[in-house]
Design a protein around this motif. Structure first.
Motif, PDB file in Angstrom:
ATOM      1  N   ARG A  58       1.093  -1.098   0.116  1.00  0.00           N
ATOM      2  CA  ARG A  58      -0.029  -0.100  -0.074  1.00  0.00           C
ATOM      3  C   ARG A  58       0.719   1.257   0.030  1.00  0.00           C
ATOM      4  O   ARG A  58       1.177   1.761  -0.968  1.00  0.00           O
ATOM      5  CB  ARG A  58      -0.976  -0.171   1.246  1.00  0.00           C
ATOM      6  CG  ARG A  58      -2.262   0.700   1.198  1.00  0.00           C
ATOM      7  CD  ARG A  58      -2.114   2.216   1.582  1.00  0.00           C
ATOM      8  NE  ARG A  58      -1.674   2.215   2.825  1.00  0.00           N
ATOM      9  CZ  ARG A  58      -1.280   3.252   3.734  1.00  0.00           C
ATOM     10  NH1 ARG A  58      -1.313   4.393   2.910  1.00  0.00           N
ATOM     11  NH2 ARG A  58      -0.715   3.446   4.643  1.00  0.00           N
ATOM     12  N   ASP A  59       1.535   1.651   1.003  1.00  0.00           N
ATOM     13  CA  ASP A  59       2.297   2.828   1.194  1.00  0.00           C
ATOM     14  C   ASP A  59       3.485   2.652   0.222  1.00  0.00           C
ATOM     15  O   ASP A  59       3.879   3.712  -0.238  1.00  0.00           O
ATOM     16  CB  ASP A  59       2.638   3.047   2.746  1.00  0.00           C
ATOM     17  CG  ASP A  59       2.713   4.425   3.007  1.00  0.00           C
ATOM     18  OD1 ASP A  59       1.999   5.353   2.442  1.00  0.00           O
ATOM     19  OD2 ASP A  59       2.671   5.038   4.195  1.00  0.00           O
ATOM     20  N   GLY A  60       3.971   1.562   0.490  1.00  0.00           N
ATOM     21  CA  GLY A  60       5.422   1.191  -0.283  1.00  0.00           C
ATOM     22  C   GLY A  60       5.216   1.347  -2.022  1.00  0.00           C
ATOM     23  O   GLY A  60       6.223   1.876  -2.545  1.00  0.00           O
ATOM     24  N   ILE A  86       3.554   2.869  15.743  1.00  0.00           N
ATOM     25  CA  ILE A  86       4.305   3.715  15.116  1.00  0.00           C
ATOM     26  C   ILE A  86       4.435   3.629  13.543  1.00  0.00           C
ATOM     27  O   ILE A  86       4.688   2.223  13.304  1.00  0.00           O
ATOM     28  CB  ILE A  86       5.668   3.960  15.912  1.00  0.00           C
ATOM     29  CG1 ILE A  86       6.519   5.124  15.387  1.00  0.00           C
ATOM     30  CG2 ILE A  86       6.386   2.586  15.740  1.00  0.00           C
ATOM     31  CD1 ILE A  86       5.838   6.329  15.576  1.00  0.00           C
ATOM     32  N   HIS A  87       4.315   4.615  12.829  1.00  0.00           N
ATOM     33  CA  HIS A  87       4.415   4.699  11.363  1.00  0.00           C
ATOM     34  C   HIS A  87       5.095   5.857  10.874  1.00  0.00           C
ATOM     35  O   HIS A  87       4.736   6.918  11.271  1.00  0.00           O
ATOM     36  CB  HIS A  87       3.143   4.825  10.962  1.00  0.00           C
ATOM     37  CG  HIS A  87       2.791   4.676   9.560  1.00  0.00           C
ATOM     38  ND1 HIS A  87       2.148   3.754   8.519  1.00  0.00           N
ATOM     39  CD2 HIS A  87       3.097   5.654   8.722  1.00  0.00           C
ATOM     40  CE1 HIS A  87       2.373   4.179   7.300  1.00  0.00           C
ATOM     41  NE2 HIS A  87       2.774   5.157   7.092  1.00  0.00           N
ATOM     42  N   THR A  88       6.479   5.499  10.556  1.00  0.00           N
ATOM     43  CA  THR A  88       7.230   6.774  10.192  1.00  0.00           C
ATOM     44  C   THR A  88       7.598   6.852   8.898  1.00  0.00           C
ATOM     45  O   THR A  88       7.657   5.735   8.088  1.00  0.00           O
ATOM     46  CB  THR A  88       8.441   6.853  11.276  1.00  0.00           C
ATOM     47  OG1 THR A  88       9.052   5.799  10.874  1.00  0.00           O
ATOM     48  CG2 THR A  88       8.066   7.149  12.649  1.00  0.00           C
ATOM     49  N   HIS A  89       7.894   8.034   8.383  1.00  0.00           N
ATOM     50  CA  HIS A  89       8.515   8.208   7.079  1.00  0.00           C
ATOM     51  C   HIS A  89       9.815   8.744   7.247  1.00  0.00           C
ATOM     52  O   HIS A  89      10.017   9.246   8.258  1.00  0.00           O
ATOM     53  CB  HIS A  89       7.698   9.052   6.086  1.00  0.00           C
ATOM     54  CG  HIS A  89       6.409   8.272   5.564  1.00  0.00           C
ATOM     55  ND1 HIS A  89       6.282   7.946   4.162  1.00  0.00           N
ATOM     56  CD2 HIS A  89       5.233   7.795   6.304  1.00  0.00           C
ATOM     57  CE1 HIS A  89       5.188   7.347   4.174  1.00  0.00           C
ATOM     58  NE2 HIS A  89       4.345   7.126   5.136  1.00  0.00           N
ATOM     59  N   ASN A  90      10.625   8.677   6.124  1.00  0.00           N
ATOM     60  CA  ASN A  90      12.216   9.034   6.117  1.00  0.00           C
ATOM     61  C   ASN A  90      12.704  10.418   5.829  1.00  0.00           C
ATOM     62  O   ASN A  90      13.717  10.422   5.276  1.00  0.00           O
ATOM     63  CB  ASN A  90      12.792   7.628   5.574  1.00  0.00           C
ATOM     64  CG  ASN A  90      14.280   7.575   5.928  1.00  0.00           C
ATOM     65  OD1 ASN A  90      14.629   8.030   7.243  1.00  0.00           O
ATOM     66  ND2 ASN A  90      15.213   7.128   5.120  1.00  0.00           N
ATOM     67  N   GLY A 134      10.882   7.459   1.427  1.00  0.00           N
ATOM     68  CA  GLY A 134      10.368   6.103   1.824  1.00  0.00           C
ATOM     69  C   GLY A 134       9.648   5.970   3.142  1.00  0.00           C
ATOM     70  O   GLY A 134       9.644   6.993   3.907  1.00  0.00           O
ATOM     71  N   ASN A 135       9.202   4.711   3.566  1.00  0.00           N
ATOM     72  CA  ASN A 135       8.687   4.502   4.800  1.00  0.00           C
ATOM     73  C   ASN A 135      10.039   3.764   5.666  1.00  0.00           C
ATOM     74  O   ASN A 135      10.934   3.604   5.111  1.00  0.00           O
ATOM     75  CB  ASN A 135       7.853   3.246   4.693  1.00  0.00           C
ATOM     76  CG  ASN A 135       6.416   3.740   4.368  1.00  0.00           C
ATOM     77  OD1 ASN A 135       5.597   3.819   4.929  1.00  0.00           O
ATOM     78  ND2 ASN A 135       6.261   4.237   2.955  1.00  0.00           N
ATOM     79  N   ALA A 136       9.696   3.617   6.899  1.00  0.00           N
ATOM     80  CA  ALA A 136      10.457   3.255   8.105  1.00  0.00           C
ATOM     81  C   ALA A 136      10.910   1.642   7.410  1.00  0.00           C
ATOM     82  O   ALA A 136      10.040   1.379   6.713  1.00  0.00           O
ATOM     83  CB  ALA A 136       9.927   3.042   9.429  1.00  0.00           C
TER      84      ALA A 136
HETATM   85 ZN   LIG Z   1       2.810   6.317   5.232  1.00  0.00          ZN
END
Ligand SMILES: [Zn+2]
Length: 519
Positions: free
Chosen positions: A12-14, A206-210, A242-244
Motif C-alpha cells: 500500500r504505502d510502499g 508507530i508509522h514513520t516516513h524517512n 520512503g517508509n521506515a
Molecule cells: Zn505512510
C-alpha cells in the motif's frame, strides 16, 4: 521478553515509491515472502472493485499463511455521512481481511483546511468508523495521520483523536509521522504522552516516513517509549524518501533492545528476503544498506580484516549470520562450501568436497559478472548440476538468428531461426513473434518440441529486464529474469549479457532445461 509486532505496508504505502509497480502475481509473492519471514500483519491495500485489487484479494483469500494476517486499508467515513452509508467502509467490512486499518485525521490543520469539518465531527468520524468496522466483525488498527505534527500544533486535539479511536473499539492506535520530518526525542516523548493518556487500554503503534532520515530512529524511539507495533516496509520502500525500513528496525529491536519481533531463524532469513523483495520490485539492492546490504559486513583487507579474524566484534556491530548476511572478504571457503552443500541437498544432489569447491568458485565468478540467484533458484540448481555432473542438456546449439524489421507501414516484425542438435539429429526451425524473445521461444519449441512433448505444458509467466550498470546506458550489462510454470511448480531463471537477446536466450534455455532435469 516483550514482543513488538511488525506490520508491512509495501503493498500500500510502499507502492508510492518511485518506480514501484507490481502485478497481482508479484504482490502474492511479496505476501508469501513476508509471511515466511514472520511479519505479523501485511497490508494489502483497499479491497476496491477495480479488477486488479479484486483479483489480489481473491487470491489472498485462497492463500494459507503461516504467520501473517492480511490487513485491508481504508479511510474513516466522510464528514456528514453515517458510517453505515459510506460505501468504502462497507467494502472494508465485506473484505476477506480479518483486520482493517483505518486512517483518520489528527492534525487540526488538516481538519480545518483539507477535510473542512468541525473538530467534533472529525472525532465522531473516527469513533463511528472504528465502531462500524468492529460491529462488522473486524479487528481495527487506527492510523492517526500526521499525529506528530498534530501533537506539536495542538496536543489536546491530537490526543482526543486517538482517544476517539480507542472509544470506538480499535485494538491499536498507530501514531504516524506522515510528513516524515520529526526527530527521535520528540517522537519518544509524544508516544509516551499517548500511552499515559490511554492508560494502557489500547496498544500503541508507530508509522514513520524517512524525510529527515530518522524513520528508523523514530520507530525505535517510539518502541522505547512503549509502542508495540511497528509499521513500515522491508527495504523502506515508499513515496519521497520512503517508509521506515523494517529490515533495519527488526535487528535493532531484536539484537540490541531485547524485544522479540521475529523468531531467531526467521531473523536469519532477513538478508535473503530483503534481496528477494528487491528482485520482485525490480529494484537494485542497495549494497550499502545496513544489516542486509552486500557491503554491510565487507571489510577492507589489512588491519580491519585481521581484527575481524582475531575477534569479529572488533569491527562488527552484530554477527552477520544473525541477519542472514555474511562477511565479505572473510567469507571463508568452508562457509561457502557449507552453503553450497545445503543448497544441493535441497535439490536432491550429492556434492563432494571438490565439486562444492568448484561450485563456490563458479558462483563467485558469476556473481561478479552480475548474476544474482535469489530470484533464480532454477538457474542456481543448474549451476550445481553442471558442477556435479547430473546435468542433462536439452540440445546442442548450432546457432540462432533474430531479425527485427520495421516495415514501411510502421509494423515491427520479428523472425527467429534456431538450429540445434538433439542426439546427433539436426533441427532447424523458424518462427515469427511479437518480439525477439517470443520469436526465439517459439522457434526453439518448434525445433525440439517433437522430442520433448512436455514442453507444451511450460509457460513463461514473467519477463523482467534490468540494466546493471546504468552509467553506461545502452552499453551496459543486461540482466533478464524469467519466471516459468508447468501448472504445478513455478521456477525462476536468469541470464546476463551485454546483449539483451543473449541474456534472454540464456534465461529461456535455463527455464526449459530446468523442467527436464532427472529427479
Ligand atoms: Zn505512510
Amino acid at each position: 521478553m516483550d514482543q513488538v509486532k511488525l506490520y508491512d505496508t509495501t503493498l500500500r504505502d510502499g507502492m508510492g515509491g518511485y518506480g514501484m509497480s507490481l502485478s497481482v502475481g508479484e504482490k502474492v509473492k511479496v505476501v508469501q515472502a513476508l509471511d515466511a519471514l514472520g511479519v505479523h500483519f501485511i497490508e494489502a491495500g483497499f479491497p476496491s472493485s477495480n479488477p486488479k485489487e479484486a483479483e489480489l484479494f481473491e487470491r489472498l483469500a485462497g492463500l494459507e499463511l503461516r504467520n501473517s494476517t492480511i490487513v485491508a486499508f481504508g479511510m474513516t467515513r466522510r464528514g456528514g455521512v453515517a458510517a453505515a452509508e459510506d460505501p468504502a467502509l462497507g467494502t472494508l467490512v465485506g473484505s476477506v481481511a480479518p483486520v482493517v486499518c483505518l486512517v483518520g485525521k489528527s492534525w487540526r490543520l488538516h481538519v480545518e483546511k483539507v477535510i473542512r469539518v468541525p473538530e467534533a465531527e472529525n472525532l465522531a468520524m473516527i469513533r463511528d468508523s472504528v465502531a462500524f468496522c468492529r460491529g462488522g466483525g473486524k479487528r481495527v488498527i487506527f492510523d492517526a495521520e500526521h499525529f506528530f505534527d498534530g501533537y506539536r500544533d495542538d496536543a489536546d486535539f491530537a490526543l482526543a483523536c486517538v482517544r476517539a479511536a480507542a472509544e470506538g473499539g480499535a485494538e491499536n492506535v498507530t501514531l504516524c509521522d506522515t510528513n516524515g520530518g520529526s526527530l527521535p526525542a520528540f517522537v519518544g516523548a509524544a508516544t509516551a504522552a499517548v500511552l499515559a493518556d490511554l492508560g494502557g487500554t489500547v496498544e500503541v503503534g508507530i508509522h514513520t516516513h524517512n524525510d529527515a532520515e530518522c524513520a528508523v530512529a523514530n520507530s525505535l524511539a517510539a518502541v522505547e517509549a512503549g509502542a508495540r507495533l511497528v509499521q513500515g516496509c522491508v527495504n523502506g520502500y515508499g513515496e519521497r524518501c520512503g517508509n521506515a525500513n523494517l529490515a533495519s528496525i527488526v535487528p535493532a529491536l531484536q539484537l540490541k533492545m531485547g524485544f522479540e519481533a521475529l523468531g531467531p531463524e526467521q531473523l536469519e532469513s532477513l538478508a535473503p528476503t530483503s534481496h528477494y523483495l528487491d528482485e520482485l520490485c525490480n529494484m537494485t539492492p542497495d549494497p550499502d544498506r545496513p544489516y542486509v546490504g552486500r557491503n554491510a559486513f565487507a571489510h577492507k583487507a589489512g588491519m580491519h580484516a585481521a581484527g575481524v579474524a582475531a575477534d569479529p566484534s572488533t569491527f562488527e556491530h552484530v554477527d552477520p549470520a544473525a541477519v542472514g548476511n555474511s562477511r565479505e572478504i572473510l567469507a571463508s571457503e568452508l562457509s561457502g562450501k557449507a552453503t553450497i552443500r545445503s543448497q544441493a541437498e535441497l535439490a536432491g544432489l550429492e556434492v563432494d568436497d571438490e565439486a562444492a569447491a568448484r561450485a563456490v568458485e563458479r558462483l563467485k565468478e558469476r556473481e561478479h559478472a552480475g548474476y544474482h540467484y535469489e530470484a533464480a533458484p532454477a538457474s542456481f540448481e543448474l549451476l550445481l548440476r553442471r558442477e556435479t555432473g547430473v546435468y542433462e542438456p536439452l540440445f546442442e546449439l548450432e546457432g540462432f538468428r533474430v531479425i527485427t524489421e520495421m516495415r514501411e507501414d510502421g509494423r515491427v516484425v520479428t523472425d527467429a531461426t534456431v538450429k540445434v542438435f538433439v542426439d546427433g539429429e539436426r533441427y532447424v526451425e523458424e518462427a515469427e513473434g511479437n518480439g525477439p524473445v517470443n520469436a526465439l521461444d517459439k522457434a526453439l519449441r518448434a525445433a525440439i518440441g517433437s522430442r520433448y512433448p512436455h514442453l507444451a505444458d511450460i509457460e513463461l509467466t514473467n519477463y523482467k529486464v534490468r540494466i546493471l550498470d546504468e552509467t553506461h546506458g545502452t552499453g551496459a550489462i543486461t540482466r533478464v529474469l524469467l519466471d516459468s510454470t508447468d501448472g504445478q511448480e513455478e521456477w525462476g531463471t536468469i541470464g546476463v549479457s551485454e546483449n539483451i537477446i543473449e541474456a534472454s536466450w540464456e534465461a529461456l534455455v535455463d527455464s526449459l532445461e530446468y523442467a527436464f532435469q532427472p529427479r
